[in-house]
Write an enzyme that holds these catalytic residues in place. Structure first.
Site, mmCIF file in Angstrom:
data_model
loop_
_atom_site.group_PDB
_atom_site.id
_atom_site.type_symbol
_atom_site.label_atom_id
_atom_site.label_comp_id
_atom_site.label_asym_id
_atom_site.label_seq_id
_atom_site.Cartn_x
_atom_site.Cartn_y
_atom_site.Cartn_z
ATOM 1 N N ASN A 4 -44.608 -112.971 35.638
ATOM 2 C CA ASN A 4 -45.208 -113.422 34.386
ATOM 3 C C ASN A 4 -45.494 -114.908 34.424
ATOM 4 O O ASN A 4 -44.805 -115.682 35.087
ATOM 5 C CB ASN A 4 -44.324 -113.063 33.188
ATOM 6 C CG ASN A 4 -43.234 -114.088 32.952
ATOM 7 O OD1 ASN A 4 -43.480 -115.148 32.357
ATOM 8 N ND2 ASN A 4 -42.039 -113.825 33.428
ATOM 9 N N SER A 5 -46.531 -115.262 33.699
ATOM 10 C CA SER A 5 -46.900 -116.658 33.546
ATOM 11 C C SER A 5 -47.387 -116.833 32.106
ATOM 12 O O SER A 5 -48.577 -116.851 31.829
ATOM 13 C CB SER A 5 -48.011 -117.011 34.539
ATOM 14 O OG SER A 5 -48.485 -118.305 34.271
ATOM 15 N N ASN B 31 -33.506 -124.585 28.909
ATOM 16 C CA ASN B 31 -34.369 -123.896 29.877
ATOM 17 C C ASN B 31 -34.862 -124.925 30.887
ATOM 18 O O ASN B 31 -35.947 -125.485 30.739
ATOM 19 C CB ASN B 31 -35.529 -123.231 29.126
ATOM 20 C CG ASN B 31 -36.471 -122.489 30.053
ATOM 21 O OD1 ASN B 31 -36.292 -122.493 31.274
ATOM 22 N ND2 ASN B 31 -37.467 -121.847 29.483
ATOM 23 N N CYS C 115 -37.686 -122.975 34.032
ATOM 24 C CA CYS C 115 -38.873 -122.149 33.876
ATOM 25 C C CYS C 115 -39.936 -122.638 34.853
ATOM 26 O O CYS C 115 -40.397 -123.771 34.756
ATOM 27 C CB CYS C 115 -39.389 -122.210 32.446
ATOM 28 S SG CYS C 115 -40.603 -120.940 32.132
ATOM 29 N N ASN D 170 -32.895 -117.925 36.399
ATOM 30 C CA ASN D 170 -34.232 -117.716 35.821
ATOM 31 C C ASN D 170 -35.053 -116.863 36.796
ATOM 32 O O ASN D 170 -34.572 -116.469 37.843
ATOM 33 C CB ASN D 170 -34.909 -119.071 35.581
ATOM 34 C CG ASN D 170 -35.899 -119.010 34.429
ATOM 35 O OD1 ASN D 170 -36.619 -118.027 34.274
ATOM 36 N ND2 ASN D 170 -35.945 -120.040 33.619
ATOM 37 N N GLY E 119 -37.031 -108.546 37.149
ATOM 38 C CA GLY E 119 -36.880 -107.111 37.358
ATOM 39 C C GLY E 119 -35.903 -106.821 38.487
ATOM 40 O O GLY E 119 -35.380 -107.735 39.129
ATOM 41 N N GLY F 116 -32.616 -108.921 36.802
ATOM 42 C CA GLY F 116 -32.829 -107.536 37.218
ATOM 43 C C GLY F 116 -31.812 -106.535 36.719
ATOM 44 O O GLY F 116 -31.743 -105.419 37.229
ATOM 45 N N GLY G 173 -33.138 -108.499 30.549
ATOM 46 C CA GLY G 173 -34.495 -108.960 30.227
ATOM 47 C C GLY G 173 -35.530 -107.892 30.450
ATOM 48 O O GLY G 173 -35.699 -106.980 29.632
#
Lengths: 244, 298
Positions: B74-75, B130, B133, B194, B216, B243, B264
């Protein structure tokens, strides 16, 4: 988001597309809403890992259906599912229906014809006159149009119906107080342009999704001032909202 | 309630930084929208909304997600309404469990100001920084680029929020050195890890599809090692994750040394109730309470 394992009741081949019907376990189904679906795994499939969004194709007597074309690993596994599939609760915001608005034009492109079946059923049930226009690449994908009585068809290669896009099969959209469309973004942008700014114009977008419940922010579409999620704020949007 | 019926006979409660949690599960930041909260009542011991930033961020143009074997890249670009609107809407995340707030800034001063702003609110039980990221660039690097960068930002946040528990969220690269730096700068706990920087390519179009962070099941062994390494190095507790898809995964992260476990991406494809129920079955079979499991590798 509620997760259900549902039994497949029937499957039909409609040319290049496949229709799977299943007993719907959840709440009220509305035209334009969708489910996230995937082949069952234990406890999940790892490749593909995510579910895929599918509009409700139809819903009658507690049986819902989804329409798909095998395009990748996820749909290939769905195509091979014989007993069960996993679906989530009805998701998203569907089409607004206004019985007082007048005649409606329904335009679908490719697999984007899916939500128009249940939408047409609902409009008929409410006594709202409507015309259906469906565009496809070729005769193989256009075979699904047999399931839409009275629909006008166009194909890009001219192998069925009018030669051209769905707009070539439709009369002037400005004549319609209500326009509904679902298909690729380029088609929706063309419909938005052709339908003009007046009246009720609603477009159902097809975006790549991660979660389907608003959490991942992966499926956004551009609007004035930023992006909104097509899974929660959509997938049906008023045409004027979309910054295309 | 359905959740409660499925977890009877086991003690799921854990304590971290003086906060008592009814279960060790926490949603990973950015994976649980307020629209989806209703379905997870009773599952999570704390709620952790998507990262908030000083000003509103529109996020990255699509495509933002791409699927990969056993995971996704994801972005998103930290799309969020900005800290002021986030705080106005904070009650939407009230499920009657502690609320952790994730913050990110573009400068050390941003981070410190965010910590000050959110920690003054009594509804906020802890703040997660965070730092890792991979979507947000800072001179080409992240705040997690090395121990010096970590120490600088955590020190500033510690000073800005002297009494609120602070968690530093770290990426797996250089995690042990960064963990030491965060601990010595005053972090009360560490979140490990992360997403992993990753790239997907659309061969048909010969173009980059998504350059972002991988999450994941694919990342789980990497995350487990990072948690294990960090837990053996520092004294502060660890929020482990990466994951996590099953109850056994939860147990594995706790055995590796995590006190809390973040769920997540898996929550997109599985009801997290199932994960908690499986974890309860594991504890029942082991004859242990959740709190006893942390670091209990033989």
């Amino acid at each position: 988001m509620k997760f259900y394992t549902v039994e497949i009741e029937a499957r039909r081949e409609l040319g290049a597309y496949t229709l799977i019907s299943y007993r719907w376990p959840g709440e009220k189904v509305e035209p334009g809403r969708f489910v996230m679906a995937r082949a069952a795994g234990y406890p999940v499939t790892l490749d593909p890992f995510l579910a895929r969004p599918f509009s409700f194709y139809d819903f009658e007597d507690g049986v819902a259906s989804l329409l798909f074309e095998v395009r990748g690993r996820g749909t290939a596994l769905l195509d091979r599912a014989t007993r069960t599939v996993e679906v989530t609760a009805p998701l998203g915001r569907g089409f607004e229906i206004d019985a007082s608005a007048g005649r409606a034009a329904l335009l679908g492109g490719g697999i984007g014809v899916a939500p128009l079946k249940i939408l047409g059923r609902e409009l008929s049930a409410r006594g709202i006159d409507h015309d259906v226009f469906l565009g496809f690449l070729d005769a193989g994908t256009a075979a699904v149009a047999d399931d839409f009585a009275g629909a006008s068809v166009a194909t890009m290669d001219g192998s069925a119906g009018t030669h051209g896009t769905v707009l070539d099969a439709a009369p002037d959209l400005l004549e319609y107080p209500v326009v509904y469309a679902c298909g690729p973004n380029a088609m929706l942008a063309a419909v938005k342009d052709a339908a003009g700014p007046d009246g009720l114009r609603q477009l159902s977008v097809e975006e790549r999704m991660g979660c389907g419940n608003g959490s991942c922010n992966g499926c956004v579409v551009p609007v004035d001032g930023g992006y909104v999620r097509s899974c929660v704020e959509g997938p049906v949007f008023r045409a004027e909202v979309l910054a295309w | 309630m359905v959740v409660r019926e499925r977890v009877t006979g086991v003690d799921l409660s854990v304590e971290m930084c003086g906060i008592t949690l009814s279960t060790p599960l926490v949603p990973a930041s950015g994976t649980l929208a307020k629209e989806a909260l209703g379905e997870v009542e009773g599952v999570y011991g704390a709620i952790l909304p998507k990262t908030t930033t000083p000003a509103a961020r529109a996020g990255n143009p699509p495509p933002r997600v791409a699927e990969t074997p056993a995971g996704m890249v994801n972005s998103i670009g930290l799309q969020n309404p900005g800290v002021e609107r986030f705080m106005e809407d904070l009650d939407a995340f009230d499920l009657g469990v502690p609320l952790f707030v994730s913050v990110a800034g573009e400068t050390v001063r941003d981070f410190a100001a965010l910590c000050e702003r959110v920690s003054e609110d009594g509804r906020v039980a802890a703040v997660e920084l965070n730092l890792s990221c991979p979507n947000v660039e800072h001179g080409g690097l992240t705040f997690c680029a090395g121990p010096a960068a970590v120490e600088e930002v955590v020190t500033a946040c510690r000073a800005a929020a002297p009494t609120k528990p602070l968690f530093a969220k770290l990426t797996h690269e250089g995690v042990v050195g960064n963990a030491r730096a965060a601990e010595s700068a005053g972090a009360d706990a560490l979140t490990v890890m992360n997403t992993i920087p990753a790239l997907t390519i659309d061969a048909k179009r010969r173009s980059v599809l998504v350059r972002g962070g991988l999450s994941g099941p694919a990342v789980k062994p990497v995350a487990l090692k990072a948690v294990h390494d960090v837990a053996r190095t520092v004294r502060v507790p660890v929020l482990g994750g990466g994951g996590v898809t099953s109850g056994t995964d939860v147990a594995e992260f706790m055995l590796a040394g995590a006190t809390l476990v973040q769920v997540g991406t898996a929550s997109f494809v599985r009801d997290p109730v199932e994960i908690l129920a499986e974890f309860s079955d594991y504890l029942r079979e082991a004859g242990m309470g959740a709190a006893e499991l942390t670091g209990a590798l033989r």
